[in-house]
Design a protein around this motif. Sequence first.
Motif, PDB file in Angstrom:
ATOM      1  N   VAL A  24      10.175  11.522  -5.148  1.00  0.00           N
ATOM      2  CA  VAL A  24       9.223  10.428  -5.349  1.00  0.00           C
ATOM      3  C   VAL A  24       9.999   9.320  -6.048  1.00  0.00           C
ATOM      4  O   VAL A  24      10.730   9.593  -6.989  1.00  0.00           O
ATOM      5  N   ARG A  26      12.399   7.057  -4.850  1.00  0.00           N
ATOM      6  CA  ARG A  26      13.768   6.688  -4.471  1.00  0.00           C
ATOM      7  C   ARG A  26      13.840   5.161  -4.351  1.00  0.00           C
ATOM      8  O   ARG A  26      13.016   4.574  -3.649  1.00  0.00           O
ATOM      9  N   PRO A  27      14.794   4.505  -5.049  1.00  0.00           N
ATOM     10  CA  PRO A  27      14.807   3.035  -5.018  1.00  0.00           C
ATOM     11  C   PRO A  27      14.947   2.468  -3.609  1.00  0.00           C
ATOM     12  O   PRO A  27      15.664   3.020  -2.772  1.00  0.00           O
ATOM     13  N   GLY A  77       9.399  -2.967 -18.199  1.00  0.00           N
ATOM     14  CA  GLY A  77       7.938  -3.003 -18.269  1.00  0.00           C
ATOM     15  C   GLY A  77       7.460  -2.696 -19.685  1.00  0.00           C
ATOM     16  O   GLY A  77       6.432  -3.217 -20.123  1.00  0.00           O
ATOM     17  N   THR A  78       8.193  -1.863 -20.383  1.00  0.00           N
ATOM     18  CA  THR A  78       7.827  -1.515 -21.760  1.00  0.00           C
ATOM     19  C   THR A  78       7.935  -2.741 -22.665  1.00  0.00           C
ATOM     20  O   THR A  78       7.052  -3.018 -23.475  1.00  0.00           O
ATOM     21  N   TYR A 101       1.219   6.655 -17.565  1.00  0.00           N
ATOM     22  CA  TYR A 101       2.565   7.006 -18.027  1.00  0.00           C
ATOM     23  C   TYR A 101       2.630   6.768 -19.533  1.00  0.00           C
ATOM     24  O   TYR A 101       2.017   5.826 -20.042  1.00  0.00           O
ATOM     25  N   ASP A 172      -1.851  -3.403 -17.963  1.00  0.00           N
ATOM     26  CA  ASP A 172      -0.557  -2.839 -17.609  1.00  0.00           C
ATOM     27  C   ASP A 172      -0.558  -2.707 -16.088  1.00  0.00           C
ATOM     28  O   ASP A 172      -1.197  -1.818 -15.519  1.00  0.00           O
ATOM     29  N   HIS A 175       2.302  -0.632 -11.887  1.00  0.00           N
ATOM     30  CA  HIS A 175       2.267  -0.070 -10.524  1.00  0.00           C
ATOM     31  C   HIS A 175       1.735  -1.070  -9.509  1.00  0.00           C
ATOM     32  O   HIS A 175       1.629  -0.719  -8.330  1.00  0.00           O
ATOM     33  N   SER A 196       6.311  -3.800 -14.303  1.00  0.00           N
ATOM     34  CA  SER A 196       7.604  -3.120 -14.418  1.00  0.00           C
ATOM     35  C   SER A 196       8.362  -3.327 -13.116  1.00  0.00           C
ATOM     36  O   SER A 196       7.791  -3.160 -12.039  1.00  0.00           O
ATOM     37  N   HIS A 198      11.251  -1.601 -12.639  1.00  0.00           N
ATOM     38  CA  HIS A 198      12.205  -0.490 -12.734  1.00  0.00           C
ATOM     39  C   HIS A 198      12.686  -0.065 -11.344  1.00  0.00           C
ATOM     40  O   HIS A 198      12.026  -0.337 -10.338  1.00  0.00           O
ATOM     41  N   LYS A 201      10.299   1.228  -8.729  1.00  0.00           N
ATOM     42  CA  LYS A 201       9.081   0.463  -8.429  1.00  0.00           C
ATOM     43  C   LYS A 201       9.133  -0.247  -7.079  1.00  0.00           C
ATOM     44  O   LYS A 201      10.204  -0.463  -6.510  1.00  0.00           O
ATOM     45  N   ARG A 327       5.613  15.009  -7.700  1.00  0.00           N
ATOM     46  CA  ARG A 327       5.496  14.896  -9.164  1.00  0.00           C
ATOM     47  C   ARG A 327       4.046  15.068  -9.609  1.00  0.00           C
ATOM     48  O   ARG A 327       3.134  14.551  -8.972  1.00  0.00           O
ATOM     49  N   TYR A 329       2.475  13.580 -11.805  1.00  0.00           N
ATOM     50  CA  TYR A 329       2.096  12.418 -12.634  1.00  0.00           C
ATOM     51  C   TYR A 329       0.590  12.434 -12.853  1.00  0.00           C
ATOM     52  O   TYR A 329      -0.155  12.667 -11.906  1.00  0.00           O
TER      53      TYR A 329
HETATM   54  N1  T4K Z   1       3.393   1.473 -17.625  1.00  0.00           N
HETATM   55  C1  T4K Z   1       3.260   2.348 -16.612  1.00  0.00           C
HETATM   56  C2  T4K Z   1       1.900   2.651 -16.089  1.00  0.00           C
HETATM   57  C3  T4K Z   1       4.395   2.936 -16.050  1.00  0.00           C
HETATM   58  O1  T4K Z   1       4.261   3.830 -15.037  1.00  0.00           O
HETATM   59  C4  T4K Z   1       5.668   2.602 -16.554  1.00  0.00           C
HETATM   60  C5  T4K Z   1       6.852   3.195 -15.997  1.00  0.00           C
HETATM   61  C6  T4K Z   1       5.747   1.659 -17.609  1.00  0.00           C
HETATM   62  C7  T4K Z   1       4.570   1.126 -18.124  1.00  0.00           C
HETATM   63  C8  T4K Z   1       7.047   1.256 -18.218  1.00  0.00           C
HETATM   64  O2  T4K Z   1       7.875   0.486 -17.344  1.00  0.00           O
HETATM   65  P1  T4K Z   1       9.488   0.522 -17.588  1.00  0.00           P
HETATM   66  O3  T4K Z   1       9.762   0.271 -19.047  1.00  0.00           O
HETATM   67  O4  T4K Z   1      10.006   1.852 -17.124  1.00  0.00           O
HETATM   68  O5  T4K Z   1       9.978  -0.613 -16.712  1.00  0.00           O
HETATM   69  C9  T4K Z   1       9.646   6.846 -13.856  1.00  0.00           C
HETATM   70  C10 T4K Z   1      10.167   5.478 -14.265  1.00  0.00           C
HETATM   71  O6  T4K Z   1      11.338   5.603 -15.076  1.00  0.00           O
HETATM   72  C11 T4K Z   1       9.151   4.646 -14.997  1.00  0.00           C
HETATM   73  O7  T4K Z   1       9.599   3.299 -14.945  1.00  0.00           O
HETATM   74  C12 T4K Z   1       7.796   4.726 -14.319  1.00  0.00           C
HETATM   75  N2  T4K Z   1       6.765   4.039 -15.050  1.00  0.00           N
HETATM   76  C13 T4K Z   1       7.378   6.174 -14.122  1.00  0.00           C
HETATM   77  C14 T4K Z   1       6.058   6.274 -13.410  1.00  0.00           C
HETATM   78  O8  T4K Z   1       8.367   6.798 -13.298  1.00  0.00           O
HETATM   79  P2  T4K Z   1      10.128   9.261 -14.658  1.00  0.00           P
HETATM   80  O9  T4K Z   1      10.126   9.879 -16.005  1.00  0.00           O
HETATM   81  O10 T4K Z   1       9.314   9.870 -13.621  1.00  0.00           O
HETATM   82  O11 T4K Z   1      11.632   8.978 -14.137  1.00  0.00           O
HETATM   83  P3  T4K Z   1      12.639   9.879 -13.293  1.00  0.00           P
HETATM   84  O12 T4K Z   1      14.011   9.580 -13.772  1.00  0.00           O
HETATM   85  O13 T4K Z   1      12.181  11.281 -13.300  1.00  0.00           O
HETATM   86  O14 T4K Z   1      12.531   9.280 -11.821  1.00  0.00           O
HETATM   87  C15 T4K Z   1      11.375   9.341 -11.034  1.00  0.00           C
HETATM   88  C16 T4K Z   1      11.731   9.659  -9.611  1.00  0.00           C
HETATM   89  O15 T4K Z   1      12.540   8.648  -9.030  1.00  0.00           O
HETATM   90  C17 T4K Z   1      12.497  10.953  -9.446  1.00  0.00           C
HETATM   91  O16 T4K Z   1      11.895  11.612  -8.352  1.00  0.00           O
HETATM   92  C18 T4K Z   1      13.924  10.545  -9.120  1.00  0.00           C
HETATM   93  C19 T4K Z   1      13.768   9.163  -8.515  1.00  0.00           C
HETATM   94  N3  T4K Z   1      14.837   8.243  -8.889  1.00  0.00           N
HETATM   95  C20 T4K Z   1      14.851   7.732 -10.162  1.00  0.00           C
HETATM   96  C21 T4K Z   1      15.817   6.825 -10.528  1.00  0.00           C
HETATM   97  C22 T4K Z   1      15.844   6.264 -11.932  1.00  0.00           C
HETATM   98  C23 T4K Z   1      15.791   7.878  -7.962  1.00  0.00           C
HETATM   99  O17 T4K Z   1      15.756   8.363  -6.814  1.00  0.00           O
HETATM  100  N4  T4K Z   1      16.751   6.983  -8.323  1.00  0.00           N
HETATM  101  C24 T4K Z   1      16.796   6.418  -9.559  1.00  0.00           C
HETATM  102  O18 T4K Z   1      17.662   5.559  -9.831  1.00  0.00           O
HETATM  103  O19 T4K Z   1       9.669   7.731 -14.906  1.00  0.00           O
END
Ligand code: T4K
Length: 408
Positions: A24, A26-27, A77-78, A101, A172, A175, A196, A198, A201, A327, A329
């Motif tokens: 889930v 993938r950029p 986004g934070t 989140y 917020d 998404h 965000s 990120h 996204k 995930r 989530y």
């Molecule tokens: N508010 C809400 C409602 C949010 O959902 C978020 C962030 C924020 C605020 C804060 O925004 P930021 O400060 O992050 O800009 C991920 C993201 O890191 C996060 O930005 C996002 N929400 C959240 C929903 O998802 P995790 O803990 O699931 O990250 P991670 O590393 O497990 O990656 C998620 C999936 O993406 C995995 O399946 C792997 C894949 N992935 C991840 C990265 C980083 C890739 O394929 N390549 C990559 O480079 O939080």
Amino acid sequence: MTEERPRRLAILGGRPAFPEPLVVGRPALGDRRALLRAIDRALGRRWLSNSGPAVRALEGRLASHLGVAHVVAVSSGTQALQLAARALDLSGEVILPSFTYVASAHALAWLGLRPVFCDVLPRAHTIDPARVGPLVTARTSAILGVHLWGTPCDTRGLERVAARHSLRLLFDAAHAFGCSHQGRMIGAFGNAETFSFHATKHFTTVEGGAVATDDGDVAARVRAFRRFGIDGRGQVSGPGTNATMSEICAEIGLAGLGRLGIIESGNRRRHQLYATRLAGLRGVRVLAFQENERQNCQFAVLETTQKAALTRDELLAALMADGVAARDYFAPGCHRLPPYRGRRHAALPVTERLSQTVLCLPTGPAVGLHEVRTVCDIIRSALGQADAVRLAVRARAGGTPSTTARGS
Ligand code: T4K
């Protein structure tokens, strides 16, 4: 004619359908050469940060895309949430959903604000305006709505509660970039909205985010806070931090803006395929989006109900065994995470249920339609062999019976 034999599920001893995990988030980076050219442009200018031409251009493009007077680009986004909260002078308590989140709550807590968790609407998964009023105290300064999965909050309901109690209203929209509501793009609701950008996204600058607002004073304050409190005249006018977006990130964003329509329509196709292939399966439903609004369809959200033959966690275990890195989530709800657990919270029955029944399936441009079909086949097959799957999941977990509720 020989009939193709159905694949054996990996949880039942078959070979994983996806030896490389299908994830889930993938950029979606698009044309690599275009990206490298964009980065090269920034390097060539030797102006790499501190509101250079790319950041200013991105802000302008985003403001017209969203139909909002001001967009201030920041480093995440934070940071967008924190700078907006400070610019709106939030204090004391802020009411927000627990089903989000953890960044939504942490951003507030990091500023010394107290997150007060509210339950969400059972179908939309967004904060329930009817439950906000009873949580308001003399210390409440704001409501933070979250457009979860890109589904718009009940903005009218929240506006009414906010007006009744003289509260600020912040959204917020991490998404929800590219989604519309009541015919307007998300970004122009409440006192301010935050995005965000990120890597995971719909629209990405790798790391990044933005505050969108029609309020010129709020935008000016966010701009100053973003860079050490330096105001529009170049003077330090108060406290600030460093939450600047780099020129390289802004160039990556500018390069990606033109592809958003294609990404959105691809996501919509994947979403429709999930909905069609899983329709009629007892006890599971794919969260629907409003057809008459723009939707980035960045998330494909599956919900299990009590009628499902497997719990969400059992289904997730079967998917994971086959290499589908779905995930759960956002489990558990924020109120069950440190530092918020152990505090007194209102009853959050919908949040409790959703955090045990919601599953995000792989989607986005890196996921092909044939892969979506395979994921659906795995789900269908797992539910069809529920008893065997449950036994296999328990065996993998060392014989511990699953305690997860099946939802309602
Ligand atoms: N508010 C809400 C409602 C949010 O959902 C978020 C962030 C924020 C605020 C804060 O925004 P930021 O400060 O992050 O800009 C991920 C993201 O890191 C996060 O930005 C996002 N929400 C959240 C929903 O998802 P995790 O803990 O699931 O990250 P991670 O590393 O497990 O990656 C998620 C999936 O993406 C995995 O399946 C792997 C894949 N992935 C991840 C990265 C980083 C890739 O394929 N390549 C990559 O480079 O939080």
